[in-house]
Design a protein around this motif. Structure first.
Motif, PDB file in Angstrom:
ATOM      1  N   ILE A  85       0.823  -1.205   0.000  1.00  0.00           N
ATOM      2  CA  ILE A  85       0.000   0.000   0.000  1.00  0.00           C
ATOM      3  C   ILE A  85       0.862   1.262   0.000  1.00  0.00           C
ATOM      4  O   ILE A  85       0.513   2.268  -0.629  1.00  0.00           O
ATOM      5  CB  ILE A  85      -0.920   0.008   1.239  1.00  0.00           C
ATOM      6  CG1 ILE A  85      -1.852  -1.207   1.220  1.00  0.00           C
ATOM      7  CG2 ILE A  85      -1.735   1.295   1.313  1.00  0.00           C
ATOM      8  CD1 ILE A  85      -2.866  -1.189   0.121  1.00  0.00           C
ATOM      9  N   GLU A  86       2.003   1.213   0.686  1.00  0.00           N
ATOM     10  CA  GLU A  86       2.870   2.385   0.825  1.00  0.00           C
ATOM     11  C   GLU A  86       4.294   2.025   0.380  1.00  0.00           C
ATOM     12  O   GLU A  86       5.231   2.008   1.182  1.00  0.00           O
ATOM     13  CB  GLU A  86       2.866   2.871   2.272  1.00  0.00           C
ATOM     14  CG  GLU A  86       1.473   3.199   2.782  1.00  0.00           C
ATOM     15  CD  GLU A  86       1.448   3.532   4.265  1.00  0.00           C
ATOM     16  OE1 GLU A  86       2.524   3.456   4.912  1.00  0.00           O
ATOM     17  OE2 GLU A  86       0.371   3.874   4.784  1.00  0.00           O
ATOM     18  N   PRO A  87       4.482   1.744  -0.903  1.00  0.00           N
ATOM     19  CA  PRO A  87       5.790   1.277  -1.364  1.00  0.00           C
ATOM     20  C   PRO A  87       6.809   2.402  -1.494  1.00  0.00           C
ATOM     21  O   PRO A  87       6.460   3.569  -1.649  1.00  0.00           O
ATOM     22  CB  PRO A  87       5.476   0.683  -2.737  1.00  0.00           C
ATOM     23  CG  PRO A  87       4.317   1.495  -3.224  1.00  0.00           C
ATOM     24  CD  PRO A  87       3.497   1.793  -1.997  1.00  0.00           C
ATOM     25  N   VAL A  88       8.084   2.026  -1.433  1.00  0.00           N
ATOM     26  CA  VAL A  88       9.206   2.913  -1.729  1.00  0.00           C
ATOM     27  C   VAL A  88       9.935   2.313  -2.926  1.00  0.00           C
ATOM     28  O   VAL A  88      10.369   1.161  -2.880  1.00  0.00           O
ATOM     29  CB  VAL A  88      10.158   3.049  -0.531  1.00  0.00           C
ATOM     30  CG1 VAL A  88      11.339   3.939  -0.893  1.00  0.00           C
ATOM     31  CG2 VAL A  88       9.408   3.615   0.675  1.00  0.00           C
ATOM     32  N   ILE A  89      10.053   3.091  -3.995  1.00  0.00           N
ATOM     33  CA  ILE A  89      10.606   2.593  -5.249  1.00  0.00           C
ATOM     34  C   ILE A  89      11.830   3.419  -5.619  1.00  0.00           C
ATOM     35  O   ILE A  89      11.785   4.655  -5.596  1.00  0.00           O
ATOM     36  CB  ILE A  89       9.559   2.673  -6.388  1.00  0.00           C
ATOM     37  CG1 ILE A  89       8.261   1.968  -5.963  1.00  0.00           C
ATOM     38  CG2 ILE A  89      10.100   2.079  -7.671  1.00  0.00           C
ATOM     39  CD1 ILE A  89       7.113   2.191  -6.924  1.00  0.00           C
ATOM     40  N   LYS A  90      12.904   2.754  -5.985  1.00  0.00           N
ATOM     41  CA  LYS A  90      14.130   3.415  -6.422  1.00  0.00           C
ATOM     42  C   LYS A  90      14.199   3.410  -7.946  1.00  0.00           C
ATOM     43  O   LYS A  90      13.721   2.484  -8.597  1.00  0.00           O
ATOM     44  CB  LYS A  90      15.365   2.716  -5.854  1.00  0.00           C
ATOM     45  CG  LYS A  90      15.370   2.588  -4.329  1.00  0.00           C
ATOM     46  CD  LYS A  90      15.748   3.879  -3.663  1.00  0.00           C
ATOM     47  CE  LYS A  90      15.945   3.665  -2.159  1.00  0.00           C
ATOM     48  NZ  LYS A  90      16.372   4.889  -1.471  1.00  0.00           N
ATOM     49  N   GLY A  91      14.834   4.437  -8.491  1.00  0.00           N
ATOM     50  CA  GLY A  91      14.998   4.524  -9.933  1.00  0.00           C
ATOM     51  C   GLY A  91      16.356   5.079 -10.307  1.00  0.00           C
ATOM     52  O   GLY A  91      16.948   5.868  -9.562  1.00  0.00           O
ATOM     53  N   ARG A  92      16.865   4.680 -11.497  1.00  0.00           N
ATOM     54  CA  ARG A  92      18.169   5.111 -11.983  1.00  0.00           C
ATOM     55  C   ARG A  92      18.008   5.795 -13.329  1.00  0.00           C
ATOM     56  O   ARG A  92      17.233   5.347 -14.172  1.00  0.00           O
ATOM     57  CB  ARG A  92      19.090   3.897 -12.119  1.00  0.00           C
ATOM     58  CG  ARG A  92      20.521   4.211 -12.533  1.00  0.00           C
ATOM     59  CD  ARG A  92      21.281   2.916 -12.779  1.00  0.00           C
ATOM     60  NE  ARG A  92      21.462   2.170 -11.546  1.00  0.00           N
ATOM     61  CZ  ARG A  92      22.504   2.323 -10.741  1.00  0.00           C
ATOM     62  NH1 ARG A  92      23.440   3.206 -11.038  1.00  0.00           N
ATOM     63  NH2 ARG A  92      22.598   1.603  -9.637  1.00  0.00           N
ATOM     64  N   LEU A  93      18.726   6.874 -13.535  1.00  0.00           N
ATOM     65  CA  LEU A  93      18.618   7.659 -14.758  1.00  0.00           C
ATOM     66  C   LEU A  93      18.947   6.814 -15.977  1.00  0.00           C
ATOM     67  O   LEU A  93      19.940   6.098 -16.020  1.00  0.00           O
ATOM     68  CB  LEU A  93      19.554   8.864 -14.698  1.00  0.00           C
ATOM     69  CG  LEU A  93      19.528   9.806 -15.918  1.00  0.00           C
ATOM     70  CD1 LEU A  93      18.170  10.479 -16.044  1.00  0.00           C
ATOM     71  CD2 LEU A  93      20.640  10.851 -15.807  1.00  0.00           C
ATOM     72  N   PHE A  94      18.095   6.928 -16.973  1.00  0.00           N
ATOM     73  CA  PHE A  94      18.310   6.270 -18.256  1.00  0.00           C
ATOM     74  C   PHE A  94      18.159   7.312 -19.342  1.00  0.00           C
ATOM     75  O   PHE A  94      17.160   8.017 -19.402  1.00  0.00           O
ATOM     76  CB  PHE A  94      17.283   5.148 -18.472  1.00  0.00           C
ATOM     77  CG  PHE A  94      17.248   4.618 -19.879  1.00  0.00           C
ATOM     78  CD1 PHE A  94      18.225   3.737 -20.319  1.00  0.00           C
ATOM     79  CD2 PHE A  94      16.260   5.010 -20.759  1.00  0.00           C
ATOM     80  CE1 PHE A  94      18.194   3.251 -21.621  1.00  0.00           C
ATOM     81  CE2 PHE A  94      16.221   4.530 -22.056  1.00  0.00           C
ATOM     82  CZ  PHE A  94      17.192   3.648 -22.488  1.00  0.00           C
ATOM     83  N   ASN A  95      19.162   7.443 -20.222  1.00  0.00           N
ATOM     84  CA  ASN A  95      19.091   8.441 -21.288  1.00  0.00           C
ATOM     85  C   ASN A  95      19.724   7.890 -22.549  1.00  0.00           C
ATOM     86  O   ASN A  95      20.942   7.921 -22.704  1.00  0.00           O
ATOM     87  CB  ASN A  95      19.797   9.735 -20.871  1.00  0.00           C
ATOM     88  CG  ASN A  95      19.424  10.896 -21.800  1.00  0.00           C
ATOM     89  OD1 ASN A  95      19.084  10.674 -22.966  1.00  0.00           O
ATOM     90  ND2 ASN A  95      19.491  12.106 -21.279  1.00  0.00           N
ATOM     91  N   PRO A  96      18.914   7.377 -23.469  1.00  0.00           N
ATOM     92  CA  PRO A  96      19.461   6.776 -24.687  1.00  0.00           C
ATOM     93  C   PRO A  96      20.107   7.792 -25.620  1.00  0.00           C
ATOM     94  O   PRO A  96      20.788   7.408 -26.561  1.00  0.00           O
ATOM     95  CB  PRO A  96      18.223   6.140 -25.342  1.00  0.00           C
ATOM     96  CG  PRO A  96      17.080   6.937 -24.824  1.00  0.00           C
ATOM     97  CD  PRO A  96      17.450   7.322 -23.431  1.00  0.00           C
ATOM     98  N   ASP A  97      19.893   9.108 -25.368  1.00  0.00           N
ATOM     99  CA  ASP A  97      20.461  10.127 -26.252  1.00  0.00           C
ATOM    100  C   ASP A  97      21.920  10.425 -25.934  1.00  0.00           C
ATOM    101  O   ASP A  97      22.611  11.078 -26.707  1.00  0.00           O
ATOM    102  CB  ASP A  97      19.648  11.423 -26.153  1.00  0.00           C
ATOM    103  CG  ASP A  97      18.225  11.219 -26.652  1.00  0.00           C
ATOM    104  OD1 ASP A  97      18.048  10.391 -27.562  1.00  0.00           O
ATOM    105  OD2 ASP A  97      17.314  11.876 -26.126  1.00  0.00           O
TER     106      ASP A  97
END
Length: 677
Positions: free
Chosen positions: A632-644
């Motif tokens: 119900i109250e998740p913590v999600i991590k993300g990493r920069l992705f830039n194909p350009d």
């Protein structure tokens, strides 16, 4: 343990394990269409007058609306009051719209009761008809040993059948599940609220007429009353759910309350037999509840005033009817109330019982009181102008409906005069937000972050379960700044993208998103700020405008950003955080699921029951609750992705540190970037 509860446990475990797609035992077929903001030619609208013209003071509603707004537990969406069949007070609380339909939950049980009354008036059904006779072709060979159950037992919630709401997520054949279920007690001997009783009333309408309950109500109720913008979900066997699943405009909810005040008559036509209205609003059974001690036929008998009753739906979808006052009070909300015990219901019912004063003749017009009522209604709405609509895109692109209007004035003028502390703080916060927006939004333009945690959906869990529409899991999150300076958050979920326009500075924009071919309207209230760790933060309150659910969607950018220059191309890559953290909550949320776990039955025999019992009794229940919280109250991590980016830069940008190993790149400061740019 009943097999239905095993399926619930299985579904819960799948959600906790973050499985995606069609994880339910119930086949998913998209049903919900987009709401039409345009009225139909034969749609009927109620007359509007001042409260004083109908013998009520405007000040009464001013104080009530102000109190409902001030109490955060109420979580108001809409409010409407009628007297003598005329609207005397109404308001939508920001960001909701009075004209848009809203989920009703169990409020629509009372509509199902109306349909049963019509069939009885037609002579096609009686209270004492047995289900074993109505559904005889569908009963098994041992049905002769079953207890006697009548239509009356369904209407007053005394069937005693051990097949309740959880049966809606346990398989496709709900009717068979009900007819084959065991009994907790003899029918008619005890009250037990069970939405499947209402579902079976809907099945009876279909069995007798050959029509779905929804189509039957269109012909006999909705069309004669000019109720055109209404939708009602059905089960996998195309039987209208009956006890839930309906979406209606608040004005149409009010009209159904007024219909019973008028003893079933609408525009001179007797739509529902008067005898049925009287009988269904009479005490039929004791509930054992202190807040609502009696139940009628698919509605609650309240003790606020003589003869009053209510159509009640969870989370604040209510129609309170007061015959002695000739008044109807209607609400839409998003609170945690299951019956009528919330702060919202208590405030309204207490005032209608102890505070309100009415006159049988019009009161003198009170310009000042009426002005104050209009002012509070305008204030809680957050709007000063109607919102024009621009639509574009298609199903694959997720059509975006953009609304613009005049927000509440948040600017503060300094003219050399002394300013109070609160105003000064507000002014500072606004300037600080504006500076962050100017500094960061262009840098985030076009940036996409891969999410490391999958299986979490944008739609609140409560909505996924109720609509049997489960997530494919968010995979990426992106940010865009358009030529007209509109800032979008793009949610990559499954194979589609949900395009959400942020509303900074008090402005709001409504996005139409399509989740597995079902349409939902969402509105974002966004703030750009810094958190306690000095991280850039975009906070979003996401309102599902047709639902009782709300999601908090906060994005935190790690403070690891430095400007980079590519010597080979002399191109400067502005400072962009390499990582993000997303924290999500939903309301109502964890509390309601915790209550479900507390009441989860672990009795029974068999291998499956033993497994689940071991989890619960063996000390694993707390672990399950913790896992539910994380769902119900998740913590999600993300990493920069830039194909350009060039390959030798992309790897460097995604590093956890700000240093580059490549000799052809330099790390430069923000000031140096500005000078070179």
């Amino acid at each position: 343990m009943p097999r239905a509860e095993l399926y619930v446990g299985e579904l819960l475990m799948k959600m906790v394990a973050r499985q995606t797609g069609e994880i339910s035992k119930v086949d998913f077929n998209p049903q919900k269409k987009a709401f039409s903001s345009f009225s139909f030619p034969d749609e009927q609208f109620l007359e509007r007058t001042s409260p004083e013209a109908q013998g009520v003071s405007s000040a009464f509603f001013t104080e009530l609306i102000r109190d409902l707004q001030a109490d955060r537990e109420c979580r108001m969406h809409k409010f409407m009051a009628l007297r003598h069949g005329k609207v005397i007070a109404e308001c939508a609380f920001e960001p909701f719209d009075m004209d848009m339909w809203h989920v009703t939950y169990s409020m629509c049980k009372s509509i199902t009761g109306m349909a049963i009354g019509i069939l009885m008036g037609d002579g096609k059904l009686t209270l004492d008809d047995r289900l074993s006779d109505i559904f005889s072709p569908r009963l098994g060979p041992f049905s002769i040993f079953r207890k006697t159950m009548t239509v009356r037992n369904l209407l007053n919630m005394s069937s005693g059948v051990d097949f309740n709401e959880i049966g809606a997520i346990s398989g496709n054949d709900w009717r068979k599940g009900f007819l084959d279920a065991s009994f907790k007690f003899d029918p008619g001997t005890k009250f037990e609220y069970n939405s499947m009783n209402t579902y079976m009333l809907s099945a009876i309408v279909t069995e007798i007429t050959g029509q779905s309950l929804f189509d039957f109500c269109k012909d006999r109720l909705f069309n004669p009353m000019g109720i055109k913008r209404v939708f009602w979900e059905s089960c996998p066997q195309s039987i209208t759910k009956g006890g839930w699943g309906a979406f209606m405009r608040i004005e149409d909810m009010a009209k159904l309350g007024q219909l019973y005040l008028q003893k079933g008559v609408w525009n001179g036509q007797q739509l529902i037999p008067e005898e049925w209205v009287i009988e269904s609003t009479t005490k039929q059974i004791e509930t054992g509840r202190e807040d609502n001690p009696y139940y009628g036929y698919q509605l609650w008998i309240n003790d606020d005033r003589e003869g009053c009753f209510a159509y009640n739906g969870m989370m604040g979808q209510n129609v309170f009817v007061y015959p002695d006052l000739d008044m109807v009070i209607v609400t839409n909300a998003g609170n945690s109330d299951v019956f009528q015990t919330s702060s919202m219901a208590i405030k309204i019912r207490d005032r209608m019982k102890n505070v309100i004063e009415v006159s049988d003749t019009p009161l003198p017009e009170d310009f000042r009181a009426m002005t104050e009522l209009k002012a509070i209604c305008k204030s809680v709405s957050g709007r000063t102008a109607d919102f024009p609509v621009i639509s574009s895109g298609g199903w694959k692109n997720r059509t975006v409906r953009m609304t613009t209007g005049s927000p509440r004035n948040r600017s503060i003028s300094f003219s050399g005069k002394r300013t109070d502390f609160k105003s000064a703080v507000n002014s500072y916060n606004i300037r600080n937000e504006n500076q962050l927006i100017l500094t960061w939004l262009k840098k985030l333009d076009g940036k996409i972050y891969d999410l490391e945690t999958t299986g979490i959906g944008f739609m609140p869990v409560m909505m996924q379960i109720v609509h049997n529409n489960f997530t494919d899991g968010m995979k990426k999150i992106g940010f865009r700044l358009t030529e007209d300076n509109a800032f979008y958050i793009d949610i990559y979920e499954g194979e589609v993208i949900y395009k959400l326009r942020c509303g900074f500075g008090g402005k709001r924009y409504t996005s139409d998103i399509n989740i597995h071919c079902e349409n939902y309207k969402v509105s974002l209230d966004s703030v750009c700020t810094r958190d306690e760790y000095n991280r850039l933060t975009i906070r979003n309150e996401v309102y599902f405008l047709e639902e009782a659910s709300k999601r908090t969607f906060n994005i935190y950018f790690e403070d690891d950003a430095v400007d980079r220059v590519d010597r080979k191309s002399t191109f400067i890559y502005p400072a962009v955080p390499g990582r993000v953290e997303i924290r999500m909550q939903e309301s109502p949320g964890a509390d309601m699921l915790h209550d479900t776990l507390k009441n989860f039955s672990i009795e029974g025999t068999g291998f499956e029951s033993a497994i689940i019992s071991r989890f619960v009794k063996g000390g694993m229940k707390e672990a399950v609750i913790h896992a539910v919280n994380n769902t119900i109250e998740p913590v999600i991590k993300g990493r920069l992705f830039n194909p350009d980016l060039p390959p030798y830069l992309e790897e460097a940008v995604n590093e956890d540190t700000a240093e580059f190993a490549d000799e052809d790149t330099d790390v430069i400061s923000l000031d140096e970037t500005n000078r070179k740019g």
